[in-house]
Design a protein around this motif. Sequence first.
Motif, short mmCIF file in Angstrom:
data_model
loop_
_atom_site.label_atom_id
_atom_site.label_comp_id
_atom_site.label_asym_id
_atom_site.label_seq_id
_atom_site.Cartn_x
_atom_site.Cartn_y
_atom_site.Cartn_z
N PHE A 197 52.91 65.28 11.65
CA PHE A 197 53.02 63.83 11.39
C PHE A 197 52.88 63.05 12.69
N ILE A 198 53.51 63.52 13.76
CA ILE A 198 53.42 62.81 15.05
C ILE A 198 51.98 62.84 15.57
N CYS A 199 51.32 63.99 15.46
CA CYS A 199 49.93 64.08 15.93
C CYS A 199 49.03 63.11 15.16
N THR A 200 49.21 63.05 13.85
CA THR A 200 48.38 62.11 13.07
C THR A 200 48.69 60.67 13.45
N SER A 201 49.96 60.38 13.72
CA SER A 201 50.34 59.01 14.08
C SER A 201 49.73 58.63 15.43
N LEU A 202 49.73 59.57 16.39
CA LEU A 202 49.11 59.28 17.69
C LEU A 202 47.63 58.98 17.51
N GLU A 203 47.00 59.79 16.64
CA GLU A 203 45.58 59.59 16.34
C GLU A 203 45.34 58.20 15.76
N ASP A 204 46.31 57.72 14.97
CA ASP A 204 46.17 56.39 14.36
C ASP A 204 46.53 55.27 15.33
N GLY A 205 46.89 55.65 16.57
CA GLY A 205 47.11 54.62 17.58
C GLY A 205 48.56 54.24 17.81
N PHE A 208 53.83 57.18 21.14
CA PHE A 208 54.60 58.40 20.89
C PHE A 208 56.03 58.10 20.44
N SER A 209 56.69 57.21 21.14
CA SER A 209 58.10 56.93 20.82
C SER A 209 58.24 56.33 19.42
N GLN A 210 57.24 55.51 19.05
CA GLN A 210 57.30 54.92 17.70
C GLN A 210 56.96 55.94 16.61
N ALA A 211 56.03 56.86 16.95
CA ALA A 211 55.69 57.91 16.00
C ALA A 211 56.92 58.76 15.69
N LEU A 212 57.68 59.08 16.76
CA LEU A 212 58.89 59.88 16.53
C LEU A 212 59.92 59.07 15.74
N LEU A 277 62.44 58.03 25.91
CA LEU A 277 61.20 58.52 25.29
C LEU A 277 59.97 57.64 25.58
N PRO A 278 60.12 56.30 25.62
CA PRO A 278 58.93 55.47 25.87
C PRO A 278 58.21 55.81 27.19
N GLN A 279 58.89 56.51 28.10
CA GLN A 279 58.23 57.01 29.32
C GLN A 279 56.96 57.79 29.00
N LEU A 280 56.98 58.47 27.85
CA LEU A 280 55.86 59.35 27.52
C LEU A 280 54.72 58.63 26.80
N ASP A 281 54.98 57.38 26.40
CA ASP A 281 53.99 56.69 25.56
C ASP A 281 52.62 56.61 26.23
N GLU A 282 52.62 56.23 27.53
CA GLU A 282 51.34 56.02 28.21
C GLU A 282 50.55 57.34 28.30
N GLU A 283 51.25 58.41 28.64
CA GLU A 283 50.59 59.71 28.75
C GLU A 283 49.94 60.11 27.41
N TYR A 284 50.70 59.95 26.33
CA TYR A 284 50.15 60.35 25.02
C TYR A 284 49.06 59.39 24.56
N ARG A 285 49.16 58.11 24.97
CA ARG A 285 48.10 57.17 24.62
C ARG A 285 46.79 57.60 25.29
N ARG A 287 46.00 60.60 26.34
CA ARG A 287 45.53 61.85 25.72
C ARG A 287 44.77 61.57 24.43
N ALA A 288 45.38 60.72 23.58
CA ALA A 288 44.76 60.43 22.28
C ALA A 288 43.40 59.77 22.48
N GLU A 289 43.35 58.86 23.45
CA GLU A 289 42.12 58.14 23.70
C GLU A 289 41.03 59.06 24.25
N GLY A 290 41.44 59.91 25.19
CA GLY A 290 40.48 60.86 25.77
C GLY A 290 39.88 61.76 24.71
#
Lengths: 371, 371
Positions: A197-205, A208-212, A277-285, A287-290
Amino acid sequence: MSTSGRELCLLHLGIGQVGRALVQQLLARRQELQADYGLKIRYLGLATSRGALLEPSGFSAEELQQTLALAATKRSLSELGSGDFVASIPEAIAIAGGWQLPGAVLIDTTASDELAPELAQALGRGFDVVLSNKKPLAGTLAEYQALQDACRQSGTRLRYEATVGAGLPVIHTLETLIQTGDELLEIQGSLSGTLGFICTSLEDGLPFSQALERARRLGYCEPDPRQDLEGLDVARKMLILARRWGLPWEPEALQLESMISNELSQEPTVAAFLARLPQLDEEYRQRAEGARASGQVWRYIATVSPEGGSVRLAAVERESSFGQLRGTDSLVQFKTARYRESPLIIRGAGAGPEVTAAGVFGDLLALAGVL
Amino acid sequence: MSTSGRELCLLHLGIGQVGRALVQQLLARRQELQADYGLKIRYLGLATSRGALLEPSGFSAEELQQTLALAATKRSLSELGSGDFVASIPEAIAIAGGWQLPGAVLIDTTASDELAPELAQALGRGFDVVLSNKKPLAGTLAEYQALQDACRQSGTRLRYEATVGAGLPVIHTLETLIQTGDELLEIQGSLSGTLGFICTSLEDGLPFSQALERARRLGYCEPDPRQDLEGLDVARKMLILARRWGLPWEPEALQLESMISNELSQEPTVAAFLARLPQLDEEYRQRAEGARASGQVWRYIATVSPEGGSVRLAAVERESSFGQLRGTDSLVQFKTARYRESPLIIRGAGAGPEVTAAGVFGDLLALAGVL
């Protein structure tokens, strides 16, 4: 080879969500199974970690419902009028084992990591064992082998369909491939509804912290969501598949990549963890974009082959079977000599009390020769 | 419930590609199954439509290989020195049934539509029956029910995993859903490798006539490809699923939409049919293009629910599980009360001698209690 006149005599450990769903499913099918297959279901006992109620002649539907209701309130089963209360599980196994009933089955729908010795004891005393609890099969290799040895020495059987993908026919499929002589090449799985679910949410933009946060709100997470994010539950499932494949792995043999840093894992409270957790948002953003830029998506994928095993975030083609996976669905893919070009894929809801209980129920029916 | 000391005593009808693959798979696993489960495999007999060779003590591996080699040359089994030759299948069943062997199993890997009475006879004489042959289960409802009645009256069992999706666990999954009390809502399948390949080729822009030509060249088609294009084989598979669901359908209950016109079906020769095939190219080109414009693709999809059943070309979303299907893969999707949000999906190579034989082998192992 007829199944007529069979009986399942059940001693059932664990009356949580899965355990309750199982009792309800068994009660709903009880009369039909007797009418269609002559299969009787006798409930010898129900147990929580604080003791068991035993009744050699079997509990009635009404008594079972009362027991479930009591267990749901976390009160002791000793308060019930029916059956004999026994304070410990080993004692319950010893007593019920002494009854020497054909068709005796011990069911473990707990989440306990302490029951491996009890299960070995039960196998040695003539119980077949059916599990939804992954931990007895995913501990040390010695513990795992002790269970296999107990089966071999006593001619008893151990089934565990519900440990991987809940009610999906994952273990059945693996077992069939092996027993019919196919050559396994690789097993891959996306085996966490939460992380899917988290992976799909990241894909949808979504950040990370909000997906969790959304996963928590929808009830997909453990009370401490780090237990999901660290991947340990997925690793247990893959270890079970690897061991059935015949790979003699200790848990450490699987490379395990957490979705969060060690630092966040070690925060003392869930609240402190969530705050950071929001510390990780930029990194996952990023990653998803790349990944998106090259037609890929991230999935939390477990891989097992004789070369090794890993559980980790991986970028996969959007068009691949894993890339097409959405939401909380589980997916397991077997590459074998016979399914080399087109892997055998099983997909669907792989978590939840109903489907997990159905996995246990299916194992019981297989033991009775109905499936 | 131990499986130790079991024996499978096999009388095997049909030594075509699937039959030969099955014998080889059984021989390859014979020793391990005996060592690991005490399961002996005794081959009582092998039969073609022109007679059977019988040997109550069981054929050796060498004798089996000789029989396969002889059958591959289309010569009569009566030429072999080993075993007793019997000219008809009913006679072979009567003789082998008279031996009263526990664990007796009749295997039908033929493509004959005339064996339903023989299978009922075998069930009545104490044989369990395992099929890859769809036709005995997809004829009239009375024929189907006669097989079920023979099972009930004799306490024997009929298994048929290989009839739908070959080695994919389709029947196992359906059976488990039913027996654990799930509520089926709908079964959908893409169950023809040939038609799946053609649909994917149309999607890739190939003209219909060329797509069929390519499928023929790759060996995916029946000698007369109209047998594939008319959808009858898919209809048989869906009828088997519908009947197991409990829907008392005659074959006519399924709405069957052929991929070619009646006129083309009635051409007297394959060559005449193929010569006229380019007539359809423009129609299929327009269909493919129309679908593409709205994000859809065409798939040959079978659907069964209590409201009715159909087998037909349908436009589906490219993003759906059927839209994502590629090439010759089969896919079956179960919507149930428990799998309502996320259907349970099984996908992979669903045709071919090896995987079909493995489906039969798995059924044999289930009868012996090994699976």
